[in-house]
Design an enzyme around this catalytic site. Structure first.
Site, short mmCIF file in Angstrom:
data_model
loop_
_atom_site.label_atom_id
_atom_site.label_comp_id
_atom_site.label_asym_id
_atom_site.label_seq_id
_atom_site.Cartn_x
_atom_site.Cartn_y
_atom_site.Cartn_z
N ASP A 52 36.98 47.84 39.53
CA ASP A 52 36.20 48.67 40.55
C ASP A 52 36.24 50.08 40.39
O ASP A 52 37.28 50.62 40.78
CB ASP A 52 36.11 48.34 42.02
CG ASP A 52 35.23 49.04 42.84
OD1 ASP A 52 34.25 49.63 42.69
OD2 ASP A 52 35.74 49.10 44.00
N ASP A 56 33.59 50.32 46.15
CA ASP A 56 32.87 49.57 46.82
C ASP A 56 33.17 48.21 47.13
O ASP A 56 32.62 47.13 47.84
CB ASP A 56 31.26 49.45 46.63
CG ASP A 56 30.99 48.94 45.35
OD1 ASP A 56 32.25 48.45 44.56
OD2 ASP A 56 29.74 48.75 45.00
N ASP A 60 32.64 46.81 38.60
CA ASP A 60 31.40 47.41 37.68
C ASP A 60 31.66 47.90 36.42
O ASP A 60 32.86 47.84 35.92
CB ASP A 60 30.95 48.77 38.50
CG ASP A 60 32.29 49.55 38.87
OD1 ASP A 60 33.01 49.87 38.06
OD2 ASP A 60 32.30 50.08 40.14
N ASP A 129 25.28 37.21 28.89
CA ASP A 129 24.92 35.81 29.40
C ASP A 129 23.45 35.90 29.47
O ASP A 129 22.85 36.84 29.98
CB ASP A 129 25.64 35.80 30.76
CG ASP A 129 26.04 34.47 31.02
OD1 ASP A 129 25.36 33.53 30.85
OD2 ASP A 129 27.37 34.29 31.49
N ASP A 231 23.17 30.03 29.32
CA ASP A 231 23.55 29.26 30.56
C ASP A 231 22.91 28.07 31.08
O ASP A 231 21.45 28.20 30.95
CB ASP A 231 23.39 30.37 31.93
CG ASP A 231 23.77 29.81 33.05
OD1 ASP A 231 25.06 29.77 33.18
OD2 ASP A 231 22.94 29.61 33.97
N GLU A 285 26.07 26.84 27.05
CA GLU A 285 26.93 25.92 27.75
C GLU A 285 26.19 24.51 28.00
O GLU A 285 25.29 24.26 28.20
CB GLU A 285 26.56 26.53 29.05
CG GLU A 285 27.53 26.14 30.22
CD GLU A 285 27.27 26.54 31.69
OE1 GLU A 285 28.03 26.40 32.60
OE2 GLU A 285 26.06 26.46 32.00
N HIS A 351 35.15 31.05 34.46
CA HIS A 351 34.71 31.44 35.98
C HIS A 351 34.11 30.29 36.64
O HIS A 351 34.04 30.67 37.91
CB HIS A 351 33.64 32.56 36.08
CG HIS A 351 32.30 32.06 35.33
ND1 HIS A 351 32.23 31.82 33.88
CD2 HIS A 351 31.05 32.04 36.01
CE1 HIS A 351 30.78 31.16 33.92
NE2 HIS A 351 30.27 31.42 35.15
N ASP A 352 33.85 29.36 36.04
CA ASP A 352 33.49 28.21 36.86
C ASP A 352 34.64 27.10 37.06
O ASP A 352 34.47 25.94 37.58
CB ASP A 352 32.30 27.40 36.07
CG ASP A 352 31.26 28.12 36.03
OD1 ASP A 352 31.17 28.68 37.20
OD2 ASP A 352 30.50 27.70 35.22
C1 NOJ Z 1 26.50 27.76 35.01
C2 NOJ Z 1 27.36 29.09 35.20
O1 NOJ Z 1 28.46 29.17 34.54
C3 NOJ Z 1 27.48 28.95 36.54
O2 NOJ Z 1 28.43 30.03 37.08
C4 NOJ Z 1 26.35 29.16 37.72
O3 NOJ Z 1 26.70 28.87 38.82
C5 NOJ Z 1 25.16 28.09 36.97
N1 NOJ Z 1 25.23 27.85 35.47
C6 NOJ Z 1 23.95 28.27 37.37
O4 NOJ Z 1 23.42 29.30 36.49
#
Ligand code: NOJ
Length: 582
Positions: A52, A56, A60, A129, A231, A285, A351-352
């Site tokens: 950041d 905030d 960023d 993305d 995505d 993905e 990140h998932d």
């Molecule tokens: C896959 C993404 O990696 C995830 O973070 C997102 O929540 C879902 N697709 C919906 O876009």
């Protein structure tokens, strides 16, 4: 006479090559098929949590710019950036309200331009993305679409008029009731949302929608970006008659949602309209349900995408642990299905997911560093393009939040509500998310040991992991034995050894439940990788004599690593060794 013979031989090979090309022999994973995106190591940046710059509490673009030298020092080739477009942030940017603008919290288009310039100056490529299975419900298209049944934007989304009754059920991954049809009283109709209510699915069957998307892609490609990560795209095509699915389909919804009718037509069209006109790479993905699905997405002669992420490997880890035999079997099976043709991505975190070391290794102080290094060795020595998630190069661990108030992830909060609504076991739910919630991987990047790990001068949008005083980049940069410095070494090793990129993979000691050992062979070398996945000593029966082998890298400082006697290798806890065989 000799010269004549030489010319004859040359002529023979020339004719053979011409013949093979004219026969359009399927692309093989060989010399002829070398590509930058196969050789690249991709580093994923989750911008909200990276750095950041303005206090905030939200990462960023200026923050990323300030860390470009750090990113370069990793030795990686490309950055994949999670969505940075305008968004109300129901799903942290995966709900886009304007595809040609930058999210306010992240900065401006000028910031984007200087970030891209700074990356290119350092020879780093940028993969963006592309989230076009759905948009935000705050996108102008959806606002128009929902306003009237006769709006020219009506068919940009999937609507089902209420007088037809309720449509056949569709499972929503993120909705509080898991119902993917949301009734909208404005026009007395239901709209479809596979993800949250604020993420209505775009109607890819509408050519106008497709044209809009290609124009958006060209807008970014014209700026000079180097690739797109698509995505949830495997879900984009739908049978718009919305037939009923068999009872229980939701337990295996990918089977019903992925690879819908015309998906390949859309990808071919996208390739023709966009990919073929720019030097950009593409990665989807999801890879469908079968190897055939995956090949149909990525095989070069189909002219669709370059590669895909298959989930089977990353899904092996469960809260109760995982079996290395299963892990080996999955990665070996995928490798052999793609040995001759097509290309895959290799990843164990993003990140998932929760953190790499907490899911696949051992994040206790005794083994955290060793097991992080061992897992990184795995990712960097397999065939396929490695995708590596920011923070894992430090061995960052799961946050382990105790209270629901600490979580920020919308689907997790919705599921918590859902569990409460159905009288579920809340204690069990909290234990489960402590291990697997994706917020574990989204805590702020740990830069140094100052307040908030040097991520922000304000209040971070999500709590910093309490261990930042011991795990942080500044400390690790100074320590030659750190996880970070090991990461740099193994990335360098991969870059210097095309064998690790293109070489043939062969699994050794298949039934060993503790050790993952394999060779990579090709490009003039043979390498052996031995990885102990446990916290105890282990023996790998590799069946190869390693006495004359050269040790290229090991994650133990206390060399010498024992060389093999009688084709066996003794490995210390979580030891990783890369040998070059004579
Ligand atoms: C896959 C993404 O990696 C995830 O973070 C997102 O929540 C879902 N697709 C919906 O876009």
């Amino acid at each position: 006479m000799e010269a004549v013979n030489r010319n004859l031989v040359k002529w023979f090979f020339f004719m053979l090559a011409t013949l093979l090309i004219s026969l359009d022999v399927p692309a093989q994973n060989n010399e002829r098929d070398k590509k930058w995106w196969k050789e690249a190591v991709v580093y994923q940046i989750y911008p909200r949590s990276f750095k950041d710059s303005d206090g905030d509490g939200v990462g960023d673009l200026k923050g990323i710019i300030s860390k470009l030298d750090y990113i370069k020092s990793l030795g990686i080739d490309a950055v994949w950036l999670n969505p940075i477009y305008s968004s109300p942030n129901d799903d942290n940017g995966y709900d886009i309200s304007d595809y040609r603008n930058i999210m306010k919290e992240f900065g401006t288009m000028e910031d984007f331009d200087s970030m891209l310039k700074g990356m290119h100056q350092r020879n780093i490529k940028l993969v963006m993305d592309l989230v076009v299975n759905h948009s935000s419900d705050e996108h102008e298209w959806f606002k128009h679409s929902r306003s009237s049944r006769t709006s020219p934007y009506r068919n940009y989304y999937h609507w089902w008029n209420a007088e037809r009754g309720k449509p056949a059920p569709r499972y929503s991954l993120f909705d509080v009731n898991h119902d993917a049809w949301k009734y909208d009283s404005m026009t007395r109709a239901y709209y479809l949302h596979y993800f949250s209510r604020k993420q209505p699915d775009l109607n890819w069957e509408n050519p106008q929608v497709r044209k809009e998307v290609y124009d958006i892609m060209k807008f970014w490609a014209d700026k000079g970006i180097d690739g797109f990560r698509l995505d949830a795209f495997q879900f984009a095509a739908k049978d718009t008659t919305f037939p009923a699915f068999p009872a229980g389909y939701e337990k295996n919804f990918v089977k019903y949602y992925a690879m819908g009718p015309h998906l390949h037509d859309y990808l071919k069209e996208m390739n023709q309209q966009v990919f073929s006109k720019y030097d950009v790479m593409s990665v989807a993905e999801g890879a469908g349900n079968t190897f055939e699905d995956a090949h149909n997405l990525v095989d070069a002669e189909r002219k669709e995408l370059n590669m895909a992420y298959a989930f089977e490997g990353v899904d092996v880890a469960k809260p109760e642990g995982y079996s290395l035999l299963h892990f080996k079997e999955v990665f070996s099976r995928w490798d052999s299905a793609f040995a001759e043709k097509g290309w895959l991505s290799i990843f164990l975190a993003n990140h998932d997911q929760a953190r790499l070391v907490s899911r696949f290794g051992n994040d206790s102080p005794a083994f955290r560093d060793l097991s992080s290094k061992m897992l990184t060795t795995f990712i960097m020595t397999m065939r396929g393009t490695p995708y590596y998630y920011n923070g894992d190069e430090l061995g960052m661990t799961n946050a382990g939040f105790e209270k629901i108030e600490d979580y920020r992830d919308m689907p997790t909060l919705n599921e918590y509500q859902h569990q409460k609504d159905i009288g579920g076991d809340i204690h069990q739910f909290l234990e489960r998310i402590k291990f697997e919630c994706r917020d574990n991987g989204r805590t702020p990047f740990q830069w140094d040991n100052t307040t908030n790990a040097g991520f922000t001068s304000g209040t971070p949008w999500i709590k910093v992991n309490a261990n930042y005083k011991t795990i942080n980049a500044e400390a690790q940069e100074k320590d030659s034995n750190s996880v970070l410095n090991y990461f740099k070494k193994v990335v360098r090793l991969r870059k210097q050894n095309p064998t690790l990129i293109y070489g043939k993979y062969t699994l050794l000691d298949k039934d060993n439940p503790k050790v993952y050992a394999y060779t990579r062979e090709g490009e003039g070398k043979k390498m052996l990788i031995a990885l102990n996945f446990t916290g105890a000593n282990a023996i790998a029966k590799v069946g190869l004599n390693t006495e004359k082998a050269k040790i290229l890298l090991s994650n133990y400082q206390e060399a010498p690593v024992q060389k093999g006697e009688k084709a066996m290798i003794k490995l210390r806890p979580f030891e990783a060794v890369i040998y070059q065989l004579p």
